[in-house]
Design a protein around this motif. Structure first.
Motif, PDB file in Angstrom:
ATOM      1  N   LEU A 118       0.997  -0.625  -0.214  1.00  0.00           N
ATOM      2  CA  LEU A 118       0.026  -0.127   0.122  1.00  0.00           C
ATOM      3  C   LEU A 118       0.769   1.296  -0.263  1.00  0.00           C
ATOM      4  O   LEU A 118       0.211   2.624  -0.551  1.00  0.00           O
ATOM      5  CB  LEU A 118      -1.258  -0.072   1.684  1.00  0.00           C
ATOM      6  N   ALA A 119       2.021   1.226   0.861  1.00  0.00           N
ATOM      7  CA  ALA A 119       2.658   2.319   0.379  1.00  0.00           C
ATOM      8  C   ALA A 119       3.757   2.375  -0.373  1.00  0.00           C
ATOM      9  O   ALA A 119       3.528   3.845  -0.685  1.00  0.00           O
ATOM     10  CB  ALA A 119       3.885   2.204   2.105  1.00  0.00           C
ATOM     11  N   VAL A 120       3.600   1.810  -0.979  1.00  0.00           N
ATOM     12  CA  VAL A 120       4.259   1.613  -2.869  1.00  0.00           C
ATOM     13  C   VAL A 120       3.241   2.062  -3.715  1.00  0.00           C
ATOM     14  O   VAL A 120       4.235   2.878  -4.440  1.00  0.00           O
ATOM     15  CB  VAL A 120       5.398   0.649  -3.007  1.00  0.00           C
ATOM     16  N   LEU A 121       1.743   1.658  -3.740  1.00  0.00           N
ATOM     17  CA  LEU A 121       1.112   2.173  -4.124  1.00  0.00           C
ATOM     18  C   LEU A 121       0.812   3.445  -4.356  1.00  0.00           C
ATOM     19  O   LEU A 121       0.442   4.702  -5.278  1.00  0.00           O
ATOM     20  CB  LEU A 121       0.131   1.136  -4.674  1.00  0.00           C
ATOM     21  N   THR A 122       0.408   3.939  -2.603  1.00  0.00           N
ATOM     22  CA  THR A 122       0.780   5.449  -2.736  1.00  0.00           C
ATOM     23  C   THR A 122       1.842   6.462  -3.298  1.00  0.00           C
ATOM     24  O   THR A 122       1.397   7.252  -4.053  1.00  0.00           O
ATOM     25  CB  THR A 122       0.247   5.527  -0.993  1.00  0.00           C
ATOM     26  N   LEU A 123       2.887   6.250  -3.156  1.00  0.00           N
ATOM     27  CA  LEU A 123       4.046   6.791  -3.649  1.00  0.00           C
ATOM     28  C   LEU A 123       4.034   6.651  -5.546  1.00  0.00           C
ATOM     29  O   LEU A 123       4.139   7.526  -6.028  1.00  0.00           O
ATOM     30  CB  LEU A 123       5.214   6.095  -3.342  1.00  0.00           C
TER      31      LEU A 123
END
Length: 648
Positions: free
Chosen positions: A472-477
């Motif tokens: 989720l963190a990478v997708l948000t980025l």
């Protein structure tokens, strides 16, 4: 200021004070307290007993005492006021708070069950009464009625549950401190000791948990209940288990990652001249924060203790189960005429080593006969154990020592797991972490398997939650860098609801027998390179699948953006489902909790995509059967990656 506030300071250097100073500080006398004064102190201080568990009222009020609760409420209110979906944050907070309270209450019930099922000692228990001076007269009182300032008269065989500063001693007084890791001491006269004198070398003190071996003594009570030296030492030694410590480290990594992602996302947004969506940032934090993971770890350990107790094996602390999972060496302390009968644990990466009560030459000859490394019990056994434990700051190897005599207590306390059986003396049992029903080594594989099973359940749960958080963190980025904005409710659904639903059944799976035949290194720490590699591969597979689904559908056409985002949402959700299926020890059809969780997520996902009312909330559009099939099949990428890891 109340009448007995002077009794609240229990951390004074009582051993450094003379008798008159001690009595003056406690407002007592060598003839003891008056009955009225003692009863008043008892009402003020409470009974001399250990708190069994937290009251239910404290558990229910715990979320209201957490500052993060009010931070979440404030953020949600602000976002809702500014037109964002702040209500979703409040609902998730209430949901996880309720789950946390439920787990805490469940833990209380499990503790009670463990207490009922644990093996009962065959030896006598500590006497429930003691001789006390009240109103210048000797009287027998229950231990629970002792208060600070009481003067006790101890005789041979007494085991006080309070700390005492000695006032008078007999010439033949002998105090056995082996239960606290010390030796027997013979106080000859009452003196003041240097302030930095080690606790167990203070000859003018008697601590709770010790035993009067011979002679008599008179002393004044200076600590009761959880404030005794024994309880304070126990809390320091058993404050957190190794698994809890590693989960805390993993949580710190998550928080650092969130901070880094937020900073980078703000930088991308500022470069593009747009303001980052505050709701997306809040949703990311709520979705990736490891809610209730530590509480679940405690509950899983308690369930393991309960299962062992049902087999008449008593693990005294949750940290014992951690050490059992990490055991690489088992050291029985043997007599020269012992008849050995123990199983081969070489496949589990565990070696047997022995300490024989004989000379070093005879011990080595005996070891050559039985094929086990054996050394003399009388030739620096503590150094041997430290050598087998390895370099403590770096080594994660654990050593278990099996003792059967009172003189073995120092070695049991030095070992990572001290083991004895129910026929041993109470002092030996109090210094051990694992108590077997009887002196038979075939109980050890059962206990080791349970310890490994607990570690394995929590490790797999942590892996799937960490993989979800990083994804989720990478997708948000990536969304921020590409100029898109991932819907906050989709983040909340995946991270805060769907992932916990599929990960929770993993901690309830039955013990798998194959764990006993795996290398010991797999159970020594969660923070090892192979686990980092698993997380990296899972995150890479999931993000690759989502990216391919999105870009193959989108292809730069604005009209296809909604369909592409809906398909990516399906791939993201079902990637968590297939990840759980891949790492589960039990088949999906035989794992009812996991099957129910998958069914619930599937139904909700269909509703979110196909029903327009839900679609407006979740920012999705209806899809046809082909699009559903492509999205779900793409989600299986993480499943095949996990299968390849198993076979490699």
């Amino acid at each position: 200021m109340t009448k007995f506030d002077f009794l609240s300071d229990t951390q004074k250097s009582w051993h450094h004070m003379d008798v008159d100073q001690v009595l003056t500080s406690l407002e007592s006398s060598i003839e003891g307290l008056s009955y009225v004064n003692a009863r008043q102190r008892l009402r003020h201080l409470g009974a001399n007993k250990l708190p069994r568990s937290r009251p239910i009222s404290k558990i229910l009020l715990q979320p209201l005492l957490d500052p993060l609760t009010y931070l979440l409420l404030g953020s949600a209110t602000y976002l809702q006021w500014n037109g964002a979906e702040g209500w979703a944050l409040i609902l998730v907070g209430v949901l996880h708070g309720s789950i946390g309270i439920g787990i805490s209450l469940w833990s209380m019930k499990t503790k009670e069950k463990v207490s009922r099922d644990r093996p009962q000692r065959r030896q006598y228990e500590t006497s429930n009464s003691v001789i006390v001076l009240r109103d210048h007269e000797e009287m027998e009182l229950p231990l629970r009625d002792l208060v600070l300032g009481d003067v006790l008269i101890l005789k041979a065989g007494d085991r006080p549950n309070v700390d005492l500063r000695l006032l008078e001693v007999s010439e033949d007084l002998l105090v056995n401190q082996t239960n606290l890791g010390g030796e027997a001491i013979c106080p000859k006269q009452v003196l003041a000791f240097e302030e930095n004198t080690p606790a167990l070398e203070r000859g003018n003190m008697i601590y709770a948990g010790t035993e009067i071996s011979s002679g008599t003594a008179k002393g004044v009570v200076i600590a009761t209940g959880r404030f005794t030296y024994e309880q304070i030492s126990l809390i320091k030694e058993r404050s957190f288990s190794a698994i809890h410590a590693e989960l805390r480290q993993l949580r710190q990594v998550w928080l650092c990652l969130l901070g880094l992602v937020t900073v980078i996302a703000i930088a991308f947004a500022w470069q593009r001249g747009i303001i980052i969506n505050a709701m997306t940032a809040a949703a990311l934090i709520v979705s990736t924060y490891p809610q209730n993971l530590l509480r679940m770890a405690t509950q899983v350990q308690l369930l393991g203790m309960r299962d062992l107790a049902r087999q008449r094996i008593w693990a005294r602390f949750p940290s014992v189960l951690d050490a059992l999972a990490r055991v690489t060496t088992i050291v029985p302390i043997l007599e020269s005429d012992v008849i050995l009968s123990f199983g081969n644990l070489h496949q589990a990466g565990i070696e047997w080593r022995g300490l024989l009560r004989t000379s070093e030459e005879d011990a080595q000859a005996f070891g050559e006969v039985i094929g086990v490394e054996t050394h003399s019990y009388f030739d620096a056994p503590q150094e041997r154990i430290r050598q087998w434990q390895g370099d403590r700051p770096k080594s994660v190897d654990a050593v278990a020592v099996i003792g059967n005599d009172i003189e073995d207590i120092p070695l049991l306390r030095l070992a990572d797991v001290g083991i004895c059986d129910r026929t041993c003396r109470k002092e030996l049992q109090d210094s051990s972490g694992l108590i077997l029903p009887k002196e038979e080594f075939h109980y050890l594989p059962i206990a080791i398997l349970e310890g490994r099973a607990i570690f394995d359940r929590l490790q797999r749960t942590a892996l799937i939650n960490a993989s979800s958080a990083f994804t989720l963190a990478v997708l948000t980025l990536m969304d921020t860098a590409a100029g898109f904005s991932i819907p906050p409710l989709q983040l909340i659904w995946v991270g805060a609801i769907a992932t916990p639903i599929v990960s929770f059944p993993l901690v309830l799976e039955p013990t798998h027998e194959s764990l006993l035949f795996q290398p010991a290194r797999r159970f020594q720490t969660m923070l090892r390179p192979s686990n980092y590699l698993r997380i990296l591969l899972a995150v890479t597979a999931t993000i690759t699948a989502i990216s391919l689904v999105f870009w193959l559908k989108y292809q730069g056409q604005a009209a296809m953006f909604s369909q592409a985002r809906s398909m990516a949402f399906i791939t993201l959700v079902f990637s968590q489902v297939f990840h759980a299926c891949a790492i589960a020890r039990q088949g999906v059809l035989r794992n009812l909790p996991l099957l129910l969780g998958i069914s619930f997520i599937t139904v909700c996902q269909v509703m979110f995509i196909q029903i327009p009312w839900f679609g407006e909330i979740m920012s999705t559009v209806p899809l046809n059967g082909v699009e559903w099939t492509i999205a779900v099949l793409s989600a299986t990428a993480v499943f095949w990656v996990q299968e390849l890891i198993k076979t490699s």
